[in-house]
Design a protein around this motif. Structure first.
Motif, PDB file in Angstrom:
ATOM      1  N   ASN A 193       0.886  10.736 -10.894  1.00  0.00           N
ATOM      2  CA  ASN A 193       1.461  10.716 -12.243  1.00  0.00           C
ATOM      3  C   ASN A 193       1.852   9.305 -12.688  1.00  0.00           C
ATOM      4  OD1 ASN A 193       1.203  13.434 -12.838  1.00  0.00           O
ATOM      5  ND2 ASN A 193       3.190  13.974 -11.938  1.00  0.00           N
ATOM      6  N   LEU A 194       2.180   8.450 -11.729  1.00  0.00           N
ATOM      7  CA  LEU A 194       2.513   7.067 -12.071  1.00  0.00           C
ATOM      8  C   LEU A 194       1.287   6.271 -12.487  1.00  0.00           C
ATOM      9  CD1 LEU A 194       5.015   6.183  -9.181  1.00  0.00           C
ATOM     10  CD2 LEU A 194       5.570   6.789 -11.546  1.00  0.00           C
ATOM     11  N   MET A 195       0.095   6.815 -12.169  1.00  0.00           N
ATOM     12  CA  MET A 195      -1.152   6.090 -12.421  1.00  0.00           C
ATOM     13  C   MET A 195      -2.060   6.766 -13.434  1.00  0.00           C
ATOM     14  SD  MET A 195      -1.313   3.349 -10.432  1.00  0.00           S
ATOM     15  CE  MET A 195      -3.075   3.062 -10.438  1.00  0.00           C
ATOM     16  N   LYS A 196      -1.740   7.978 -13.865  1.00  0.00           N
ATOM     17  CA  LYS A 196      -2.693   8.772 -14.639  1.00  0.00           C
ATOM     18  C   LYS A 196      -3.069   8.140 -15.971  1.00  0.00           C
ATOM     19  CE  LYS A 196       0.815  11.838 -16.684  1.00  0.00           C
ATOM     20  NZ  LYS A 196       1.261  13.259 -16.810  1.00  0.00           N
ATOM     21  N   HIS A 197      -2.166   7.378 -16.584  1.00  0.00           N
ATOM     22  CA  HIS A 197      -2.461   6.764 -17.880  1.00  0.00           C
ATOM     23  C   HIS A 197      -3.452   5.611 -17.776  1.00  0.00           C
ATOM     24  CE1 HIS A 197       0.635   4.267 -16.122  1.00  0.00           C
ATOM     25  NE2 HIS A 197       0.365   3.308 -16.990  1.00  0.00           N
ATOM     26  N   THR A 198      -3.677   5.098 -16.549  1.00  0.00           N
ATOM     27  CA  THR A 198      -4.553   3.940 -16.364  1.00  0.00           C
ATOM     28  C   THR A 198      -6.031   4.289 -16.419  1.00  0.00           C
ATOM     29  OG1 THR A 198      -4.631   4.148 -13.945  1.00  0.00           O
ATOM     30  CG2 THR A 198      -2.799   2.885 -14.902  1.00  0.00           C
ATOM     31  N   GLY A 199      -6.370   5.579 -16.323  1.00  0.00           N
ATOM     32  CA  GLY A 199      -7.767   5.987 -16.334  1.00  0.00           C
ATOM     33  C   GLY A 199      -8.416   5.963 -14.966  1.00  0.00           C
ATOM     34  N   ILE A 200      -7.669   5.591 -13.924  1.00  0.00           N
ATOM     35  CA  ILE A 200      -8.206   5.585 -12.569  1.00  0.00           C
ATOM     36  C   ILE A 200      -8.323   7.026 -12.086  1.00  0.00           C
ATOM     37  CG2 ILE A 200      -7.888   4.757 -10.202  1.00  0.00           C
ATOM     38  CD1 ILE A 200      -8.282   2.548 -12.308  1.00  0.00           C
ATOM     39  N   LYS A 201      -9.533   7.467 -11.779  1.00  0.00           N
ATOM     40  CA  LYS A 201      -9.726   8.837 -11.299  1.00  0.00           C
ATOM     41  C   LYS A 201      -9.253   8.921  -9.855  1.00  0.00           C
ATOM     42  CE  LYS A 201     -13.041  12.611 -10.995  1.00  0.00           C
ATOM     43  NZ  LYS A 201     -14.443  13.053 -11.217  1.00  0.00           N
TER      44      LYS A 201
ATOM     45  N   PRO B 135       0.829  -1.220   0.000  1.00  0.00           N
ATOM     46  CA  PRO B 135       0.000   0.000   0.000  1.00  0.00           C
ATOM     47  C   PRO B 135       0.858   1.263   0.000  1.00  0.00           C
ATOM     48  CG  PRO B 135      -0.844  -1.583   1.588  1.00  0.00           C
ATOM     49  CD  PRO B 135       0.490  -2.111   1.120  1.00  0.00           C
ATOM     50  N   VAL B 136       0.332   2.316  -0.610  1.00  0.00           N
ATOM     51  CA  VAL B 136       1.070   3.572  -0.681  1.00  0.00           C
ATOM     52  C   VAL B 136       1.171   4.203   0.705  1.00  0.00           C
ATOM     53  CG1 VAL B 136       0.373   4.000  -3.059  1.00  0.00           C
ATOM     54  CG2 VAL B 136      -0.988   4.953  -1.186  1.00  0.00           C
ATOM     55  N   ALA B 137       2.204   5.017   0.877  1.00  0.00           N
ATOM     56  CA  ALA B 137       2.409   5.714   2.155  1.00  0.00           C
ATOM     57  C   ALA B 137       1.212   6.617   2.452  1.00  0.00           C
ATOM     58  CB  ALA B 137       3.696   6.524   2.094  1.00  0.00           C
ATOM     59  N   ARG B 138       0.916   6.774   3.722  1.00  0.00           N
ATOM     60  CA  ARG B 138      -0.297   7.493   4.120  1.00  0.00           C
ATOM     61  C   ARG B 138      -0.046   8.932   4.562  1.00  0.00           C
ATOM     62  NH1 ARG B 138      -3.074   2.469   7.498  1.00  0.00           N
ATOM     63  NH2 ARG B 138      -3.526   1.198   5.641  1.00  0.00           N
ATOM     64  N   LYS B 139       1.220   9.322   4.589  1.00  0.00           N
ATOM     65  CA  LYS B 139       1.533  10.682   5.042  1.00  0.00           C
ATOM     66  C   LYS B 139       2.406  11.405   4.036  1.00  0.00           C
ATOM     67  CE  LYS B 139       1.107   9.521   9.960  1.00  0.00           C
ATOM     68  NZ  LYS B 139       1.787   9.485  11.286  1.00  0.00           N
ATOM     69  N   MET B 140       2.127  11.201   2.768  1.00  0.00           N
ATOM     70  CA  MET B 140       2.886  11.892   1.733  1.00  0.00           C
ATOM     71  C   MET B 140       2.551  13.376   1.709  1.00  0.00           C
ATOM     72  SD  MET B 140       2.956   9.389  -1.621  1.00  0.00           S
ATOM     73  CE  MET B 140       1.281   8.749  -1.512  1.00  0.00           C
ATOM     74  N   SER B 141       3.533  14.174   1.344  1.00  0.00           N
ATOM     75  CA  SER B 141       3.267  15.585   1.093  1.00  0.00           C
ATOM     76  C   SER B 141       2.407  15.703  -0.158  1.00  0.00           C
ATOM     77  CB  SER B 141       4.573  16.347   0.897  1.00  0.00           C
ATOM     78  OG  SER B 141       5.225  15.903  -0.301  1.00  0.00           O
ATOM     79  N   GLU B 142       1.831  16.860  -0.362  1.00  0.00           N
ATOM     80  CA  GLU B 142       0.991  17.029  -1.542  1.00  0.00           C
ATOM     81  C   GLU B 142       1.808  16.869  -2.823  1.00  0.00           C
ATOM     82  OE1 GLU B 142      -2.570  19.964  -3.212  1.00  0.00           O
ATOM     83  OE2 GLU B 142      -1.390  20.544  -1.439  1.00  0.00           O
ATOM     84  N   ALA B 143       3.057  17.337  -2.790  1.00  0.00           N
ATOM     85  CA  ALA B 143       3.917  17.211  -3.974  1.00  0.00           C
ATOM     86  C   ALA B 143       4.196  15.739  -4.280  1.00  0.00           C
ATOM     87  CB  ALA B 143       5.221  17.970  -3.752  1.00  0.00           C
ATOM     88  N   ASP B 144       4.514  14.948  -3.246  1.00  0.00           N
ATOM     89  CA  ASP B 144       4.775  13.529  -3.462  1.00  0.00           C
ATOM     90  C   ASP B 144       3.511  12.786  -3.873  1.00  0.00           C
ATOM     91  OD1 ASP B 144       7.463  13.644  -3.024  1.00  0.00           O
ATOM     92  OD2 ASP B 144       7.380  12.966  -0.942  1.00  0.00           O
TER      93      ASP B 144
END
Length: 358
Positions: free
Chosen positions: A179-187, A164-173
């Protein structure tokens, strides 16, 4: 690399021990971590991991019905083909080569949606894709979410404990993660929604998509072959969902160096090529680690790659607009016999005279 080092939520036992080596928790600690991170009552941010395993459990009744009520040899063959070949190949096509590596591009959103929903939806894209980027960056090193050196259970329960992805990422991270997921179409969730749910995926849209996907396929198989066919397919999908969690342990030599000269050309990690996952899912793993962004990983003549066959077919009908194919580069670098330079020996006049016959 700094971003990928911190993009996943670390387990309570950490990635490394006090000496900086891979932390190897006992199976008891791994199982305890697993149930802790499935507990949605403790923390609703556990929802995606909980959903992933809830889907597996939801398929158990279908498997039981097939075995004890609708069993037949024909149904067994269908179950084998669907789980081992169709589900396996689709996982390579969609989750692996597209969602993670972007090895090819679709001509339009319809073909992306079609490919995404070609089989039962069981593994959330977010859990697979983000962690797989880390796997390639840190393969067989501490921080690799399914490091085979951690043992079977370390890999088998990795989707909950390590992926699972980290739960306390900064907004920039968080935006970099999107961006790693944007091409998949997942909103994706907004940053505020991410802070609430701890995920890129939105729970309402995710659950709605699964219900529609399962509803469509159950109706389709029921109309084709009644409850027997529907139960055979859904039950076998559950077997695949469990079995696929064992792959990276096997695909990296069970934590040992099982690479073979002339077969496993990548020497940067412990990945190996295996006939079974290669033939049924196009997963020639060592080849893939050599050229991760290639839409084909079955490079040699005997390496059937069904995932590549699908991608190439979509390209031929215009559904895929571009793809990367590293076969020529692989053959040139690893299968071409390099000419051996023969040294030229020069003889002095005195040496030549020794060979002259009077």
């Amino acid at each position: 690399m700094a971003f990928l080092n911190s993009v996943l939520e670390p387990p309570s036992y950490g990635w490394t021990d006090e000496d900086g080596n891979l932390a190897k928790p006992t199976n008891g600690k791994i199982v305890k971590e697993f149930f802790s991170r499935l507990n949605v009552f403790k923390d609703k941010k556990n929802w995606l991991s909980f959903l992933s395993w809830l889907l597996v459990l939801a398929l158990v009744p279908f498997l039981a019905l097939f075995i004890f009520k609708y069993f037949s040899i024909t149904g067994l063959i269908v179950a084998f083909v669907y789980s081992m070949i169709i589900m396996g190949t689709h996982g390579t096509i969609w989750h692996h080569r597209y969602c993670t590596h972007g090895a090819y591009t679709f001509s339009n959103k319809f073909w992306r949606f079609f490919t995404q929903n070609l089989t039962l939806k069981i593994i959330p894209e977010e859990i697979y894709a983000i962690s797989h980027h880390v796997h390639h960056a840190l393969s067989d090193q501490p921080g690799d979410p399914y490091n085979a050196q951690g043992g079977f259970m370390y890999c088998f329960l990795a989707d909950v404990n390590h992926q699972p992805v980290a739960r306390k990422m900064s907004e920039a991270d968080y935006n970099r993660c999107i961006n790693l997921m944007k091409h998949t179409g997942i909103k994706p969730n907004t940053y505020t929604q991410y802070q609430k749910w701890g995920t890129i995926a939105n729970p309402y849209r995710t659950v709605a998509g699964i219900i529609l996907n399962w509803g469509f396929w159950f109706a389709a198989f029921y109309l084709l072959g009644g409850p027997a066919l529907a139960c055979a397919v859904f039950g076998s999908a559950g077997i695949w969902a469990v079995g696929v969690r064992t792959f990276n342990y096997e695909g990296h030599g069970k934590g040992q160096d099982k690479r073979r000269d002339g077969i496993d050309h990548n020497r940067d990690d412990m990945s190996i090529n295996q006939l079974w996952p290669g033939y049924v899912a196009g997963e020639w793993h060592n080849n893939h680690h050599l050229f991760p962004k290639s839409a084909r990983s079955g490079f040699k003549a005997h390496q059937l790659d069904l995932a590549w066959c699908y991608i190439k077919f979509l390209s031929m009908i215009g559904a895929v607009s571009s793809y990367r194919d590293s076969k020529k580069q692989f053959l040139l670098e690893y299968c071409t016999v390099k000419p051996v330079a023969v040294p030229v020996v020069k003889y002095s006049q005195e040496t030549k005279s020794l060979f002259e016959v009077e």
